[in-house]
Design a protein around this motif. Structure first.
Motif, mmCIF file in Angstrom:
data_model
loop_
_atom_site.group_PDB
_atom_site.id
_atom_site.type_symbol
_atom_site.label_atom_id
_atom_site.label_comp_id
_atom_site.label_asym_id
_atom_site.label_seq_id
_atom_site.Cartn_x
_atom_site.Cartn_y
_atom_site.Cartn_z
ATOM 1 N N LYS A 1 0.853 -1.371 0.087
ATOM 2 C CA LYS A 1 -0.142 0.064 -0.026
ATOM 3 C C LYS A 1 0.970 1.213 -0.137
ATOM 4 O O LYS A 1 0.648 2.345 0.537
ATOM 5 N N ILE A 2 1.945 1.597 -0.844
ATOM 6 C CA ILE A 2 2.768 2.371 -0.858
ATOM 7 C C ILE A 2 1.951 3.347 -2.012
ATOM 8 O O ILE A 2 1.568 2.684 -2.978
ATOM 9 N N PRO A 3 1.683 4.726 -1.530
ATOM 10 C CA PRO A 3 0.930 5.441 -2.474
ATOM 11 C C PRO A 3 1.717 5.762 -3.961
ATOM 12 O O PRO A 3 2.877 5.676 -3.773
ATOM 13 N N PRO A 4 0.969 5.926 -4.958
ATOM 14 C CA PRO A 4 1.716 6.303 -6.058
ATOM 15 C C PRO A 4 2.757 7.454 -6.095
ATOM 16 O O PRO A 4 3.921 7.336 -6.779
ATOM 17 N N PHE A 5 2.399 8.495 -5.409
ATOM 18 C CA PHE A 5 3.308 9.554 -5.388
ATOM 19 C C PHE A 5 4.664 9.354 -4.658
ATOM 20 O O PHE A 5 5.578 9.980 -4.740
ATOM 21 N N GLU A 6 4.780 8.299 -3.708
ATOM 22 C CA GLU A 6 5.934 7.667 -3.189
ATOM 23 C C GLU A 6 6.803 6.903 -3.996
ATOM 24 O O GLU A 6 7.754 6.413 -3.394
ATOM 25 N N GLN A 7 6.492 6.544 -5.356
ATOM 26 C CA GLN A 7 6.993 5.463 -5.976
ATOM 27 C C GLN A 7 8.513 5.634 -6.153
ATOM 28 O O GLN A 7 9.183 4.804 -6.105
ATOM 29 N N ASN A 8 8.970 6.862 -6.331
ATOM 30 C CA ASN A 8 10.446 7.366 -6.829
ATOM 31 C C ASN A 8 11.127 7.173 -5.416
ATOM 32 O O ASN A 8 12.113 6.440 -5.423
ATOM 33 N N THR A 9 10.535 7.610 -4.164
ATOM 34 C CA THR A 9 11.229 7.577 -3.046
ATOM 35 C C THR A 9 11.338 5.912 -2.628
ATOM 36 O O THR A 9 12.504 5.381 -2.246
ATOM 37 N N PHE A 10 10.340 5.196 -3.151
ATOM 38 C CA PHE A 10 10.381 3.748 -2.760
ATOM 39 C C PHE A 10 11.355 3.007 -3.671
ATOM 40 O O PHE A 10 12.088 1.893 -3.252
ATOM 41 N N SER A 11 11.661 3.537 -4.961
ATOM 42 C CA SER A 11 12.584 2.626 -5.764
ATOM 43 C C SER A 11 13.859 3.079 -5.427
ATOM 44 O O SER A 11 14.665 2.352 -5.561
ATOM 45 N N ARG A 12 14.144 4.385 -5.111
ATOM 46 C CA ARG A 12 15.556 4.630 -4.637
ATOM 47 C C ARG A 12 15.885 4.174 -3.105
ATOM 48 O O ARG A 12 17.025 3.642 -3.007
#
Length: 145
Positions: free
Chosen positions: A100-111
């Protein structure tokens, strides 16, 4: 501890391989957030003597931990997080959705994943742990993977 030099060598070697490893007392929770799902205190429920545990969480992060013998403070050796393979973009999206990681956090999540070391499944890390545990546990060792 009779194996202080071996433990020191293992921790130094893991550090040079950019793999997080630490020891802590089961009774001392300073430095760990108890409500954080990544906290070792939420992973470690019951530790048996002469046992090595390996867990993989919902983010595909792997951890290895064990209760160190003959320690007055009930010390735990905790290694991780690390990955056994580089994750593809599709896998990261699947993990993000599942957690449940929100889409706007996707870049942070990938990093976040870029900073997690990748080791081969049958490679040096498990060999180092095996050699270390043979030294401290002798032939009374049980792996719980």
């Amino acid at each position: 501890m009779l194996y202080e030099k071996e433990l020191s060598f293992l921790l130094a070697t893991l550090s040079k391989c950019h793999i997080d490893a630490k020891t802590f007392s089961i009774t001392d929770k300073s430095g760990f957030e108890e409500n954080n799902q990544f906290s070792p205190f939420n992973i470690i429920t019951k530790l048996e003597k002469n046992s090595v545990y390996r867990v993989c969480d919902s983010f595909k992060f792997n951890y290895i931990y064990m209760l160190l013998p003959e320690s007055k403070e009930k010390l735990v050796l905790f290694i991780g997080p690390f990955l056994f393979s580089q994750l593809r973009d599709e896998e990261l999206l699947e993990i993000a959705e599942k957690n449940k990681i929100p889409p706007f956090e996707q870049n942070t999540f990938s990093r976040l994943y870029q900073g997690v070391p990748v080791v081969s499944e049958g490679g040096y890390l498990l060999s180092m742990i095996d050699a270390f545990t043979e030294q401290i546990f002798g032939d009374k060792l049980e792996f719980n993977f």
